[in-house]
Design a protein around this motif. Structure first.
Motif: not given
Lengths: 204, 204
Positions: B67-68, B114-117, B126-131
């Motif tokens: 994911l990362r 990008v769809t995943l993002l 991991i998701e919160r850091e990406a957001l």
């Protein structure tokens, strides 16, 4: 929140004892959007409402019926725009603008319901039927875009399919960020979208 | 499909024995988009690849790492647009157009990433850091929109926050329908989006 144009009934308010189908539906749609339809159980909805599972079944026979009612509320709103004489009479450009403004109005007024509709993946028969109704609606907008292009009001250097997809993309993305009750009214939002889509952001 | 700008290695092709991290990642991203990150297991990915679970762990330590890596590929592409001198020099209007074209290019080239993002909900660290990285990128575009408005190239009768949201809504919605390899090239799509957003669909 009320559905299908019904006026609010005294028992429809959330947080009060005594629920009707409308208020059960509002809670169900919020849960479907939050956890996904599959992951939401009637037990979760009962807990959220503070009533027993059997009390929910008094209002609606099954989870599938809640989904069907919710999607019908979104689709019914969209379809009724096309039934209006203003969607069928006059210049295609004006008809297209009328229909897009109507779509934005339905989207903002029935936000959680349209959100549910837009996130459908078509896993069940109820979902597939709703997607088919949505495609029919989309095709009618595409026909309007074509008509506006043929009458010369819409630019012809963009493929009409791309034009339709960009219009829908712009409008549908509103569910991702618009929150009713804030400083941006639904009417101003509709003005803004129509302005950008038809006249562009560049100052002239 | 290759990631992080790496050139395709002979082992990166799907359907051939012998995988590298890139090809495992491509399969993982497709599964995350289809079933959701939570619902995808390393066992499912192994089955999809036709390799053993331990062979997957040879390429990547955990599902979280997949994911990362995937989110970093999407975000790295977007962030590199802003590092280009053309994003920082000259009229704000031209810089904004450059950045939007770059965004569309990254979106079409790295579509599943990008769809995943864009579908992230922020359930894990991991998701919160990406957001947070995505929000930083979004804020820089919003600043460009403000600058273009202040220099007088962008209309001032739409709130700048609405302007930014409508631009992002239009561009991000491309992941919902664009399929690379079809008759609409990524370059023509970028032209079309820039044309609609800045000049509008009305013929003049």
């Amino acid at each position: 929140m009320t559905v299908a144009g019904a006026s609010p009934s005294p028992t429809a308010r959330r947080g009060r004892p005594g629920y009707d189908q409308q208020s059960v539906l509002a809670v169900a749609v919020a849960a479907f959007n939050r956890y996904g339809y599959e992951a939401t159980s009637m037990g979760m909805l009962a807990e959220e409402l503070g009533i027993s599972k059997s009390a929910i079944y008094h209002h609606v026979p099954s989870k599938g019926d809640l989904l069907r009612l919710a999607l019908d509320h979104a689709l019914g709103g969209l379809e009724s725009i096309l039934d209006d004489p203003r969607a069928g009479e006059g210049a295609a450009d004006a008809r297209l603008e009328f229909v897009l403004r109507g779509t934005i109005a339905v989207l903002t007024e029935r936000l959680p319901f349209v959100t549910l509709l837009l996130r459908l993946r078509g896993n069940t028969e109820i979902e597939r039927e709703a997607l088919e109704r949505r495609r029919t609606f989309d095709r009618q907008i595409a026909a309007l875009v074509d008509a506006a292009r043929q009458e010369g009001s819409i630019r012809d250097d963009i493929d009409p399919r791309t034009t339709t997809r960009l219009i829908f993309g712009t409008i549908n993305s509103i569910v991702e960020w618009y929150r009713p009750g804030g400083p941006l009214t639904a009417d101003k939002l509709a003005d803004d979208v129509i302005l950008m889509v038809f006249d562009g952001l560049h100052r002239r």
